[in-house]
Design an enzyme around this catalytic site. Structure first.
Site, PDB file in Angstrom:
ATOM      1  N   TYR A 189       4.616  85.341 -15.560  1.00  0.00           N
ATOM      2  CA  TYR A 189       5.550  86.390 -15.148  1.00  0.00           C
ATOM      3  C   TYR A 189       5.873  87.296 -16.328  1.00  0.00           C
ATOM      4  O   TYR A 189       5.837  88.531 -16.217  1.00  0.00           O
ATOM      5  CB  TYR A 189       6.828  85.756 -14.600  1.00  0.00           C
ATOM      6  CG  TYR A 189       7.874  86.757 -14.166  1.00  0.00           C
ATOM      7  CD1 TYR A 189       7.740  87.458 -12.976  1.00  0.00           C
ATOM      8  CD2 TYR A 189       9.008  86.986 -14.948  1.00  0.00           C
ATOM      9  CE1 TYR A 189       8.706  88.375 -12.572  1.00  0.00           C
ATOM     10  CE2 TYR A 189       9.972  87.894 -14.553  1.00  0.00           C
ATOM     11  CZ  TYR A 189       9.820  88.584 -13.364  1.00  0.00           C
ATOM     12  OH  TYR A 189      10.783  89.492 -12.972  1.00  0.00           O
ATOM     13  N   SER A 226      11.082  93.679 -16.744  1.00  0.00           N
ATOM     14  CA  SER A 226      12.061  92.599 -16.866  1.00  0.00           C
ATOM     15  C   SER A 226      12.274  92.301 -18.340  1.00  0.00           C
ATOM     16  O   SER A 226      11.401  92.575 -19.174  1.00  0.00           O
ATOM     17  CB  SER A 226      11.541  91.340 -16.159  1.00  0.00           C
ATOM     18  OG  SER A 226      12.280  90.186 -16.527  1.00  0.00           O
TER      19      SER A 226
END
Length: 307
Positions: free
Chosen positions: A159, A146
């Site tokens: 995350y 990501s």
């Protein structure tokens, strides 16, 4: 078709492939001729997807698997090995979970939740798939990371930590397993139009801020990530390994384009314009004997805005 642009005869495992980006990746790989095994935690979604792929004539099978469970990962790989005769060409580690909170509010359970699904699963699947990838003579691992693993992004620090770990894992495996005919790369998407991201995209202020920083001015679609994943698995990409490619509409390179001062400051971590002496102090330090082991580095005055 040129064999460099075909996956015919190749096999693939895609984790979390019954919806969102994973679903699009399966469709893309199958469209290039690959035989695919998919795992997903949702039996209902998996069965629905398998039915759709069967109607399209794709060669896709599937298993229910919670990738956070080590025994279930091992059972899945036994199934894959049996189905593909001990050989695997492609591993796409796509599963990712997220709980967005301020750093001070994360609990031990939150940490374990992210690490087990986002990092440990990818690492263990890589270990388990290594003999199969090596046996195929042409192996490719793709980690779906990501932009949160590349820059600071309002998605939660844990995350971002896990997605950054996947980027480093791709680099390590690219070097360590090259001798075994295995390549490893990572793709780093922006926020993509999937069911998982709908809660973010329905937040008007978040979406406005996101699009204002994305040069292409729109949210990406799952097939725009899947097309890159498929390319990296093709023989045409045989000299690409250890890389991280952002599929982000240009967000990560938009460090400074003209915009009103208030917009500039909203993108600057310290929320103010820097002073000349704050740059010159660093220049002076780099000239001192104390900086004798620092060379070849690029120091960016706007670094706090760009991270």
């Amino acid at each position: 078709m040129d064999k460099r642009w075909s996956l015919k005869g190749m096999t693939a495992l895609v984790t979390g492939g019954a919806s969102g980006i994973g679903y699009a990746i399966v469709e893309e790989l199958a469209g290039f001729g690959a035989r695919i095994h998919v795992c997903d935690i949702s039996e209902a979604k998996l069965n629905q997807s398998l039915s759709e792929w069967e109607k399209k004539g794709f060669q896709v099978s599937g298993s229910v698997c919670d990738v956070a469970s080590r025994p279930e990962r091992e059972e899945l790989m036994q199934t894959v090995s049996s189905q593909f005769d001990g050989k695997l060409n492609i591993l796409v580690s796509n599963v990712g979970v997220i709980r967005s909170k301020p750093t001070t509010e994360y609990t031990e359970d939150d940490f374990a939740f992210h690490i087990s699904s986002n990092v440990e699963a990818a690492y263990h699947f890589s270990q388990l798939s290594h003999p199969l990838l090596k046996a195929s003579g042409y192996g490719s691992i793709i980690f779906v990371s990501s932009i949160a693993g590349v820059i600071s992004f309002d998605a939660g620090s844990i995350y971002g930590l896990t997605k950054g770990a996947l980027i480093q894992l791709a680099k390590n495996l690219a070097c360590e397993w090259a001798k075994d005919g295995i390549r490893a790369n990572a793709v780093a998407p922006n926020v993509i139009n999937t069911p998982l991201s709908q809660s973010y995209l329905e937040d008007v202020s978040f979406k406005k801020a996101l699009l204002s920083r994305t040069p292409l001015g729109r949210v990406g679609e799952p097939n725009e990530v899947a097309s890159l994943v498929a390319f990296l698995c093709l023989p045409a990409a045989s000299y690409i390994t250890g890389q991280t490619i952002c599929v982000d509409g240009g967000l990560t390179v938009n460090g400074f384009s003209y915009q009103p001062e208030e917009a500039l400051l909203s993108r600057t971590s310290l929320r103010r314009v820097g002073e000349p002496n704050e740059v010159s102090s660093l220049v002076v330090f780099l000239c001192l004997p104390a900086a004798s082991y620092i060379t070849g580095q690029m120091v960016k005055p706007f670094v706090l805005m760009e991270v």
